[in-house]
Design a protein around this motif. Structure first.
Motif, short mmCIF file in Angstrom:
data_model
loop_
_atom_site.label_atom_id
_atom_site.label_comp_id
_atom_site.label_asym_id
_atom_site.label_seq_id
_atom_site.Cartn_x
_atom_site.Cartn_y
_atom_site.Cartn_z
N UNK A 118 -13.06 35.54 11.02
CA UNK A 118 -13.83 34.42 10.48
C UNK A 118 -14.65 34.95 9.32
N UNK A 119 -14.44 34.36 8.16
CA UNK A 119 -15.18 34.77 6.96
C UNK A 119 -16.10 33.64 6.54
N UNK A 120 -17.24 33.98 5.97
CA UNK A 120 -18.22 33.00 5.58
C UNK A 120 -18.40 33.02 4.07
N UNK A 121 -18.17 31.88 3.45
CA UNK A 121 -18.35 31.73 2.00
C UNK A 121 -19.75 31.18 1.77
N UNK A 122 -20.65 32.04 1.33
CA UNK A 122 -22.04 31.65 1.12
C UNK A 122 -22.20 30.63 0.00
N UNK A 123 -21.35 30.73 -1.00
CA UNK A 123 -21.44 29.84 -2.15
C UNK A 123 -21.20 28.38 -1.76
N UNK A 124 -20.15 28.16 -0.97
CA UNK A 124 -19.80 26.80 -0.54
C UNK A 124 -20.42 26.44 0.80
N UNK A 125 -20.87 27.44 1.56
CA UNK A 125 -21.48 27.19 2.86
C UNK A 125 -20.47 26.80 3.93
N UNK A 126 -19.28 27.41 3.88
CA UNK A 126 -18.25 27.08 4.85
C UNK A 126 -17.72 28.36 5.52
N UNK A 127 -17.17 28.20 6.73
CA UNK A 127 -16.55 29.30 7.44
C UNK A 127 -15.04 29.12 7.36
N UNK A 128 -14.33 30.20 7.03
CA UNK A 128 -12.89 30.17 6.88
C UNK A 128 -12.25 31.06 7.95
N UNK A 129 -11.16 30.60 8.52
CA UNK A 129 -10.46 31.37 9.55
C UNK A 129 -9.21 31.96 8.94
N UNK A 130 -9.01 33.27 9.10
CA UNK A 130 -7.80 33.91 8.66
C UNK A 130 -7.14 34.57 9.86
N UNK A 131 -5.82 34.49 9.92
CA UNK A 131 -5.05 35.06 11.00
C UNK A 131 -4.23 36.20 10.43
N UNK A 132 -4.36 37.37 11.02
CA UNK A 132 -3.65 38.54 10.55
C UNK A 132 -2.47 38.84 11.46
N UNK A 133 -1.29 38.87 10.88
CA UNK A 133 -0.09 39.26 11.59
C UNK A 133 0.83 39.97 10.61
N UNK A 134 1.67 40.88 11.08
CA UNK A 134 2.47 41.68 10.16
C UNK A 134 3.60 40.94 9.48
N UNK A 135 3.96 39.73 9.91
CA UNK A 135 5.08 39.02 9.28
C UNK A 135 4.64 38.10 8.19
#
Length: 47
Positions: free
Chosen positions: A30-47
């Protein structure tokens, strides 16, 4: 953008993603963009 939370498969909050990606799921970040004030979800997988 800052990373606030990293979850491994099987931890609380990853159930739906484990069903979708299975053993290929490395972690969910979960990453937080301070500029826009939103939380972004990223999923890491090798494919």
């Amino acid at each position: 953008m800052k990373s606030r939370l990293n979850l491994k498969p099987g931890q609380r909050g990853t159930k739906h993603l484990v069903e979708k990606y299975g053993a290929a799921l490395l972690y969910v970040r979960y990453r937080y963009d301070e500029e826009r004030g939103v939380r972004l979800k990223t999923v890491e997988n090798p494919t």
